[in-house]
Design an enzyme around this catalytic site. Structure first.
Site, PDB file in Angstrom:
ATOM      1  N   ASP A  44      -4.377 -23.686 -23.637  1.00 50.78           N
ATOM      2  CA  ASP A  44      -3.051 -24.027 -23.114  1.00 50.78           C
ATOM      3  C   ASP A  44      -3.177 -24.981 -21.922  1.00 50.78           C
ATOM      4  O   ASP A  44      -2.386 -25.913 -21.766  1.00 50.78           O
ATOM      5  CB  ASP A  44      -2.298 -22.759 -22.709  1.00 50.78           C
ATOM      6  N   HIS A  66      -0.334 -16.078 -24.068  1.00 50.20           N
ATOM      7  CA  HIS A  66      -1.024 -17.097 -24.862  1.00 50.20           C
ATOM      8  C   HIS A  66      -0.344 -17.364 -26.203  1.00 50.20           C
ATOM      9  O   HIS A  66      -0.985 -17.752 -27.164  1.00 50.20           O
ATOM     10  CB  HIS A  66      -2.490 -16.676 -25.056  1.00 50.20           C
TER      11      HIS A  66
END
Ligand code: ADP
Length: 318
Positions: free
Chosen positions: A151, A178
């Site tokens: 990310d 996530h």
């Protein structure tokens, strides 16, 4: 010790193979232990020819305990990718069992190891690993991490594509969880991103949160992100190894046991974490959030809470 023995569980897979390759290139890795229920000895033989000093050993399905012997860091990309006709719940149940069983073996054979969880859904698999170790009486929250580095990598890359900045100098803290809406990029805290507003801002946030979908679509049935995920996994492993070696000032987001939202019943959260000889040395607070980021956080928390509870319930019922 400056250098460490690292195991990859699921080393034969789409993520596991390039991850093993990248770890072979890491000077902090002295020994690489590659395990999978299929294919690990072949990957190990191949990777072992690369001209770096680390030893590489492959272990077949029935040699998990041997693979974990004396290991300091265990990286887990093992699992199944989502196949046509498979529901999200099917994926959860399969990966949850895999991760539960691997965690039990680690707790038994290498209870002092640092565990880096890549297998999705990370928001649930990290609580699963933690609960299994807790049951076994060997849980140290400073040593269990969900790898959220992809990310951070995507945020830096996508922002740099808008601003023309060098992605290597574009550091975006990404916090929360996530997956999808639990991913909260803090663009207001970056030089390059803080002036972004309106549609450009909304689009970038969406792209960071759902970047994985671009890969799934482009691979057209052949899987999800593996190469960029392997890069992110190797980068986080290297950060941890440098921290373990005593290097100072290593701070990167990762999904860990966290006090930040524990009062809301959310005891795992990703925020910038200082890594050191014990693993997690310090959980940094989020810092100042813009009004848009407050909204993203408000959307993240209830989803994240459900994901964490689902993981805990799975272990409780096992
Ligand atoms: P991804 O794209 O997420 O890497 P793959 O299916 O390509 O997905 O890779 C997952 C890997 O995990 C496979 O090589 C599979 O054999 C492995 N695996 C599945 N279950 C286990 C397990 N219990 N222990 C170790 N490896 C496992």
């Amino acid at each position: 010790a400056r250098q460490q023995k690292v195991a990859v569980l699921g080393a034969g897979g789409g993520i596991g193979q390039p991850l093993s390759l990248l770890l072979k290139l890491d000077p902090y890795v002295t020994s690489l232990s590659l395990y999978d229920i299929r294919g690990a000895p072949g990957v190990a033989a191949d990777v072992s020819h690369i001209d770096t000093a680390s030893e590489v050993t492959g272990y077949p399905a029935d040699k998990l305990d041997e693979a974990l012997e004396g290991v300091k860091v265990v990286v887990i990309p093992a699992g199944v990718p989502r196949k046509p006709g498979m529901t999200r719940d099917d994926l959860f149940n399969t990966n949850a069992s895999i991760v539960r069983d691997l965690a039990a073996a680690i707790g038994r054979v290498s209870p002092e190891a640092h565990i880096l969880v890549i297998s999705n859904p990370v928001n649930s698999t990290v609580p699963i690993v933690s609960a299994v170790l807790e049951k076994a009486g060997v849980y140290d929250p400073r040593r269990v991490f969900g790898v959220t580095t992809l990310d951070v990598v995507r945020a830096a890359r996508f922002l740099s594509q808008i601003t023309g900045s060098n992605p290597q100098d574009t550091v975006v803290p990404v916090v929360g969880g996530h997956s999808g809406a639990t991913i909260v990029p803090l663009l207001s805290q970056t030089e390059q991103g803080k002036s972004l507003t309106g549609e450009a801002y909304e689009k970038l946030i969406h792209r960071i949160q759902f970047g994985g979908d671009e890969v799934v679509k482009a691979k057209d049935g052949a899987g999800s992100a593996t190469l960029s995920m392997a890069y992110a996994g190797a980068r986080f492993t290297n950060a941890l190894l440098r921290g373990l070696a005593g290097e100072k000032g290593i701070v990167t987001p990762t999904f860990v046991k966290s006090p930040l939202f524990a009062d809301k019943g959310i005891d795992f959260f990703s925020s910038p974490i200082e890594l050191g000889p014990n693993g997690v040395e310090k959980v940094h607070p989020l810092g100042p959030l813009s009004p848009s980021e407050e909204k993203l956080l408000a959307a993240c928390l209830p989803d994240l809470k459900k994901n964490i509870e689902k993981g805990k319930a799975f272990v409780a019922q096992s």
